[in-house]
Design a protein around this motif. Structure first.
Motif, PDB file in Angstrom:
ATOM      1  N   ALA A  69     -35.168 -22.818  97.467  1.00 45.90           N
ATOM      2  CA  ALA A  69     -34.863 -23.958  96.606  1.00 45.90           C
ATOM      3  C   ALA A  69     -33.861 -23.516  95.543  1.00 45.90           C
ATOM      4  CB  ALA A  69     -36.131 -24.496  95.952  1.00 45.90           C
TER       5      ALA A  69
ATOM      6  N   TRP B 169     -38.701 -31.483  91.856  1.00 38.42           N
ATOM      7  CA  TRP B 169     -38.630 -32.291  93.072  1.00 38.42           C
ATOM      8  C   TRP B 169     -38.880 -31.435  94.311  1.00 38.42           C
ATOM      9  CZ3 TRP B 169     -33.424 -35.395  92.339  1.00 38.42           C
ATOM     10  CH2 TRP B 169     -33.557 -36.264  91.258  1.00 38.42           C
ATOM     11  N   LYS B 170     -38.241 -30.276  94.365  1.00 33.88           N
ATOM     12  CA  LYS B 170     -38.363 -29.400  95.524  1.00 33.88           C
ATOM     13  C   LYS B 170     -39.733 -28.736  95.550  1.00 33.88           C
ATOM     14  CE  LYS B 170     -33.394 -28.614  95.150  1.00 33.88           C
ATOM     15  NZ  LYS B 170     -33.242 -29.785  94.249  1.00 33.88           N
TER      16      LYS B 170
ATOM     17  N   ALA C 196     -42.385 -29.392  98.619  1.00 29.98           N
ATOM     18  CA  ALA C 196     -42.622 -28.244  99.493  1.00 29.98           C
ATOM     19  C   ALA C 196     -44.078 -27.795  99.440  1.00 29.98           C
ATOM     20  CB  ALA C 196     -41.703 -27.093  99.100  1.00 29.98           C
TER      21      ALA C 196
ATOM     22  N   LEU D 100     -42.237 -20.914  98.716  1.00 30.87           N
ATOM     23  CA  LEU D 100     -40.876 -21.038  98.212  1.00 30.87           C
ATOM     24  C   LEU D 100     -40.364 -19.780  97.540  1.00 30.87           C
ATOM     25  CD1 LEU D 100     -42.521 -23.900  97.180  1.00 30.87           C
ATOM     26  CD2 LEU D 100     -40.149 -24.537  96.847  1.00 30.87           C
TER      27      LEU D 100
ATOM     28  N   ALA E 208     -33.062 -26.052 100.426  1.00 30.09           N
ATOM     29  CA  ALA E 208     -32.951 -27.281  99.640  1.00 30.09           C
ATOM     30  C   ALA E 208     -32.055 -26.973  98.445  1.00 30.09           C
ATOM     31  CB  ALA E 208     -34.326 -27.755  99.180  1.00 30.09           C
TER      32      ALA E 208
ATOM     33  N   THR F  70     -29.354 -28.555  95.331  1.00 38.88           N
ATOM     34  CA  THR F  70     -28.705 -29.596  94.546  1.00 38.88           C
ATOM     35  C   THR F  70     -27.577 -28.939  93.771  1.00 38.88           C
ATOM     36  OG1 THR F  70     -30.779 -30.819  94.286  1.00 38.88           O
ATOM     37  CG2 THR F  70     -28.984 -31.372  92.787  1.00 38.88           C
TER      38      THR F  70
ATOM     39  N   SER G 179     -31.292 -29.475 103.386  1.00 35.21           N
ATOM     40  CA  SER G 179     -31.098 -30.728 102.653  1.00 35.21           C
ATOM     41  C   SER G 179     -30.222 -30.434 101.447  1.00 35.21           C
ATOM     42  CB  SER G 179     -32.435 -31.349 102.223  1.00 35.21           C
ATOM     43  OG  SER G 179     -33.159 -30.478 101.393  1.00 35.21           O
TER      44      SER G 179
ATOM     45  N   GLU H 242     -34.557 -36.383  98.858  1.00 37.12           N
ATOM     46  CA  GLU H 242     -35.607 -35.985  97.939  1.00 37.12           C
ATOM     47  C   GLU H 242     -36.291 -37.265  97.466  1.00 37.12           C
ATOM     48  OE1 GLU H 242     -34.921 -31.921  95.996  1.00 37.12           O
ATOM     49  OE2 GLU H 242     -33.147 -33.086  95.427  1.00 37.12           O
TER      50      GLU H 242
ATOM     51  N   GLY I 266     -38.981 -37.102 100.953  1.00 35.55           N
ATOM     52  CA  GLY I 266     -38.749 -35.796 100.359  1.00 35.55           C
ATOM     53  C   GLY I 266     -39.680 -34.742 100.915  1.00 35.55           C
TER      54      GLY I 266
ATOM     55  N   TYR J 245     -39.766 -30.974 104.589  1.00 41.49           N
ATOM     56  CA  TYR J 245     -40.396 -29.649 104.663  1.00 41.49           C
ATOM     57  C   TYR J 245     -41.408 -29.568 105.804  1.00 41.49           C
ATOM     58  CZ  TYR J 245     -38.307 -28.969 100.092  1.00 41.49           C
ATOM     59  OH  TYR J 245     -37.409 -28.858  99.059  1.00 41.49           O
TER      60      TYR J 245
END
Length: 481
Positions: A148, A161-162, A166, A173, A225, A227, A247, A460, A465, A469
């Motif tokens: 992430a 969010w992640k 997840a 993660l 993931a 951003t 993503s 997401e 979202g 995963y």
């Protein structure tokens, strides 16, 4: 925080900087003074973090959704309890006013509550077979270890969010925050341990581009993931190595269309809020505004008045300020480049255009409005990611649809109109992942959020979202009945 070294890397439940490849400085963008020294994780530390997540995965996957949901609820409570402390760190290193930072932390807690509810709704399906005595079951399983990578503009929320999705799905993660906002990530991930999550389920590494490249290219990463910017998103595809689930939530340059039937006052209020909030450093910020010619001058007058009412301050000294500084000098330079370009191309500067008076240091910039912008002006064709709005008039819906859809971005768009035909014509023709009509909140937690074209792939928010995963497994059972 006075520039001391921070134990900012978490691997397998232990905060340590042993094996770091160096240190980088985090500074306050309002004062330009150092806050802390943060360790850089090289390839060896990245490998240790990924292997810790890999070891923790089987037990976390098998723990079951109800127990994962209980831990996510506990995490939400811990984040709420530590809201003010996390927010102060965020304001110190990112710049947004303290009240706004508090709101971001509260939203993260609600994110964890939402995904606690989704964790127990991992529903599969049964599929009939043509032959008697057979049944097909479709199950959903966690995909594995996720990488992430989050940006600096919402340094807690965009990790959350992640993290929530997840963990609810049953993944483990390795998180890499931006090098501009590492301390916010530390403050959030400390809550994970306090909430009782097992060691290794969540790991945190720090560093810039090379650290991120080592993470996404690691062969034991199953899901990425990210951003951030379009350019970095494209780099991920080039460097990730092998076949991985990906993503990406990337750039915006989002348009607002103010139709002939619009409530002008409401449209002005929306443009001020979504154009300048967080100093315009939002993926779904309004960048370019198209106003029906019959409302054009009235809208411009209101927009200038609204921008002029915004207060700018050091967000720790004035928590209720509308705007703090931009986060880094690179953002200031890009804004200055867009302002210079608009002037050169003949756009009318209505307000702003430079640093505000009274600030001898810090990355502050005035809310800026340009009128009569042509399509080739940078503010109309490229994401500014700063407090600059470009405005242009239009005459027909076909004209404005073509202008709004032009370019490589498709994250979010905004429409102000009261005529039903005008609303549906625009919302059906605009090619964006989210469209907000008569409001500027394009994303809510229980609805999917993602872009089209070069603005990204995947989603997401919402159940979608979490689905990112998960992997599907088809079990075809012969039972003989």
């Amino acid at each position: 925080m006075t520039g001391e070294q921070s134990p900012s890397i978490l691997i397998d439940g232990i905060w340590s900087t042993d094996g770091a490849e160096g240190w980088f400085t985090v500074s306050n963008p309002a004062t330009e003074q150092p806050l802390a020294q943060v360790a850089t994780a090289g390839a060896a530390m990245v490998d240790r973090a990924v292997q810790a997540a890999r070891r923790a995965f089987p037990a976390w996957r098998d723990l079951g959704p109800h127990k994962r949901a209980t831990l996510l609820q506990a995490l939400a409570r811990v984040v709420d309890e530590r809201r003010d402390a996390i927010a102060r760190i965020m304001t110190a290193e990112q710049g947004k006013p303290l009240d706004e930072a508090r709101g971001e932390v509260s939203k993260v807690a609600r994110t964890f509550e939402f995904y606690a509810g989704e964790a127990v709704r991992l529903l599969g399906q049964t599929i009939p077979n043509e032959e008697k005595g057979f049944l097909s079951l479709v199950e959903k399983e966690p995909i594995g270890v996720a990488a992430a990578i989050a940006p600096w503009n919402y340094p807690v929320e965009l990790i959350g969010w992640k993290l929530g999705a997840a963990l609810a799905a049953g993944c483990t993660l390795v998180i890499k925050p931006s090098e501009y906002t590492p301390l916010s990530a530390v403050a959030l991930i400390e809550c994970v341990g306090l909430a009782g999550f097992p060691a290794g389920v969540v790991n945190l590494i720090q560093g810039a581009g090379p650290t991120g490249a080592a993470l996404v290219s690691h062969p034991d990463i199953d899901k990425i993931a990210f951003t951030g910017s379009v350019s970095v998103g494209e780099d991920i595809f080039r460097t990730m190595g092998g076949i991985k689930s990906v993503s990406l939530e990337l750039g915006g340059n989002c348009p607002m269309v103010v139709g002939a039937s619009a409530d002008v006052d409401a449209a002005v209020a929306g443009a001020v809020r979504r154009g300048f909030r967080n100093m315009g450093q939002i993926c779904i910020a309004v960048n370019r505004i198209y106003v029906h010619r019959s409302l054009y001058e009235r809208f411009l007058a209101g927009l200038v008045e609204g921008a002029g009412r915004l207060s700018i301050a050091n967000g720790l000294e004035r928590p209720d300020a509308d705007l703090g500084p931009m986060t880094n000098i690179d953002g200031i330079r890009k804004v200055e480049r867009h302002v210079a370009d608009a002037r050169e191309r003949g756009a009318r500067l209505l307000c702003g255009g430079g640093r505000p008076d009274g600030f001898s240091h810090g990355f502050f910039f005035q809310p800026t409005v340009f009128a009569d912008c042509t399509p080739d002006t940078l503010v109309m064709s490229e994401e500014t990611f700063g407090p600059v709005l470009g405005v242009a008039p239009f005459d027909t819906l076909d004209e404005v649809i073509a202008e709004a859809n032009a370019g490589p971005y498709g994250l979010a768009a905004y429409v102000y109109a009261r005529d039903v035909g005008e609303i549906f014509t625009l919302t059906r023709a605009l090619c964006f992942g989210s469209i907000a009509v008569n409001n500027v909140d394009a994303g809510i937690m229980n609805a999917p959020y993602g872009g089209r074209k070069r603005s990204g792939i995947g989603y997401e928010h919402g159940r979608e979202g979490m689905e990112g995963y998960l992997a599907l497994k088809h079990v075809r059972l012969r039972h003989g009945a």
